[in-house]
Structure formats: structure tokens, C-alpha cells
Write an enzyme that holds these catalytic residues in place. Structure first.
Site: not given
Length: 221
Positions: A82-83
């Protein structure tokens, strides 16, 4: 150093993975828009092609919403990272996501202090942007070296992921600076492969090979 492709173009990823040198993929909202397809469909196709880490970015600005979006992304595949953009709310979200066993990549980092905070929050990766610093007359490689040294000083396990790479020199400099990962456009990966002397050497070998008496049959089955 690991090599990631920075693209949402599935065909580019397919070609890069087939070369045997691509360890992961990073995407962002801009790359998703450029792909012109349903984002979820694109990411699900990418994770099938690339078994390594695949970064997919949240777009919310509040911690609770970032966490909610991150949980959704993480459910898509076990190799999703997850960025999250570097900001106070993002750090809160990274802390929570990390506590839930969700890997994170903190992006849009332009200072070593930002990278340290992201690592403290539990980020799996931190993404300092080289090209954008170069654009404003700053040396992005100094930033990479500083982050790498700080992480070594304190045995921080967060990986440094050099981003906003514009050309092969950025890749080489990132490797020399100790970056764990460099993520690059497919065209830069292609440029890394090419060298005029290599091309000339292959051409010469092929011409000379024709002078070998059994050249036409030696590899026949």
C-alpha cells in the site's frame, strides 16, 4: 539492488518480467490514469504477471480513510504494497496498517527527515524522488546516501526505494549510494540493456560466424 518497474502498462511489465531482472512494480494515480483502464483490473493483472511487491496507492487525505483504502488494496493480492504519501495523516495510517501486517511504501519523500519519520511509523519502503529534486537544482543522490546512512546507523529495516528515475545514470548512482531498490520506467530498463559497443560486437561476431565451415548446420537438430 532490486529493480522495480514504475508503470501501469501491463505489456511493459510482461516484457520486463520476461527478461528475468524485474523484482517488483510501482504504480501511482498518474500512471493509472495514463493506462486508461479500470485500476483494479490493471492491478490484478499486474500481480499475476509479477510475483514480487506491487505498490498501489491510496488517494485519501485523512488517516482513517487511508487505512480503509489500504485494507481494500491489500485484500486484492498478498504481494500488494500500500503506497501512502508522506504527510502527518499518512504516517498515522502507516502505523495502523503496519500493525495489521500490511506492507507500505511511503512516497513523495524529498528529505532524509521525512524518510526517518516514515521508517519510524513502520514503512516497508520509503521512496525518495530523484528526478523531481534534480528539476529544482538539488542533488537527489545526496538524499539517497543520507537516508541509507541513517538507516545503517540505527539498523532500520525499511528499504530505500529510489524513485523518479529519469535515466540510466540515476540507476547506477542509486546502486552506488546503497539504495535497496530502484524503480524506473520501462524505457530506462531498455536503456540499461543497450550499449553501442555491445551491438557492434554482436554484429561482428555474426559476420565472422558465417566464415565457419559448418555455420549453417552446427545447431541443426
Amino acid at each position: 539492488m532490486k529493480i522495480f518497474l514504475d508503470t501501469a502498462d501491463v505489456e511493459e511489465i510482461r516484457q520486463g518480467v520476461a527478461m528475468g531482472v524485474v523484482d517488483g512494480v510501482t504504480t501511482n494515480p498518474s500512471l493509472a490514469a495514463k493506462a486508461g483502464r479500470n485500476f483494479r483490473d490493471v492491478v490484478l493483472e499486474i500481480v499475476e504477471i509479477c510475483p514480487g511487491p506491487v505498490s498501489a496507492e491510496t488517494v485519501a487525505l485523512q488517516a482513517d480513510e487511508i487505512v480503509r483504502e489500504g485494507r481494500i488494496l491489500a485484500k486484492w493480492a498478498p504481494n500488494i504494497v500500500v503506497k501512502v504519501p508522506l504527510m502527518a495523516e499518512g504516517l498515522k495510517a502507516v502505523k495502523q496498517l503496519t500493525s495489521e501486517g500490511i506492507k507500505t511504501n511511503v512516497t513523495l519523500i524529498f528529505s532524509a527527515s521525512q524518510a526517518l519519520l516514515a521508517a519510524k511509523a513502520g514503512a516497508t519502503f520509503v521512496s525518495p524522488f530523484l528526478g523531481r529534486l534534480d528539476d529544482i537544482g538539488q542533488d537527489g543522490m545526496i538524499l539517497i546516501r543520507d537516508i541509507v546512512q541513517i538507516f545503517k546507523n540505527y539498523n532500520i529495516q525499511t528499504e530505500v526505494l529510489a524513485a523518479s528515475i529519469r535515466h540510466p545514470v540515476h540507476v547506477l548512482q542509486s546502486a552506488l549510494a546503497g539504495s535497496h531498490v530502484a524503480t524506473m520506467p520501462f524505457k530506462v530498463l531498455q536503456q540499461l540493456v543497450k550499449h553501442p559497443l555491445t551491438d557492434k560486437g554482436i554484429e561482428t561476431f555474426l559476420v565472422d560466424w558465417q566464415q565457419v565451415p559448418d555455420a549453417a548446420t552446427v545447431f541443426a537438430e
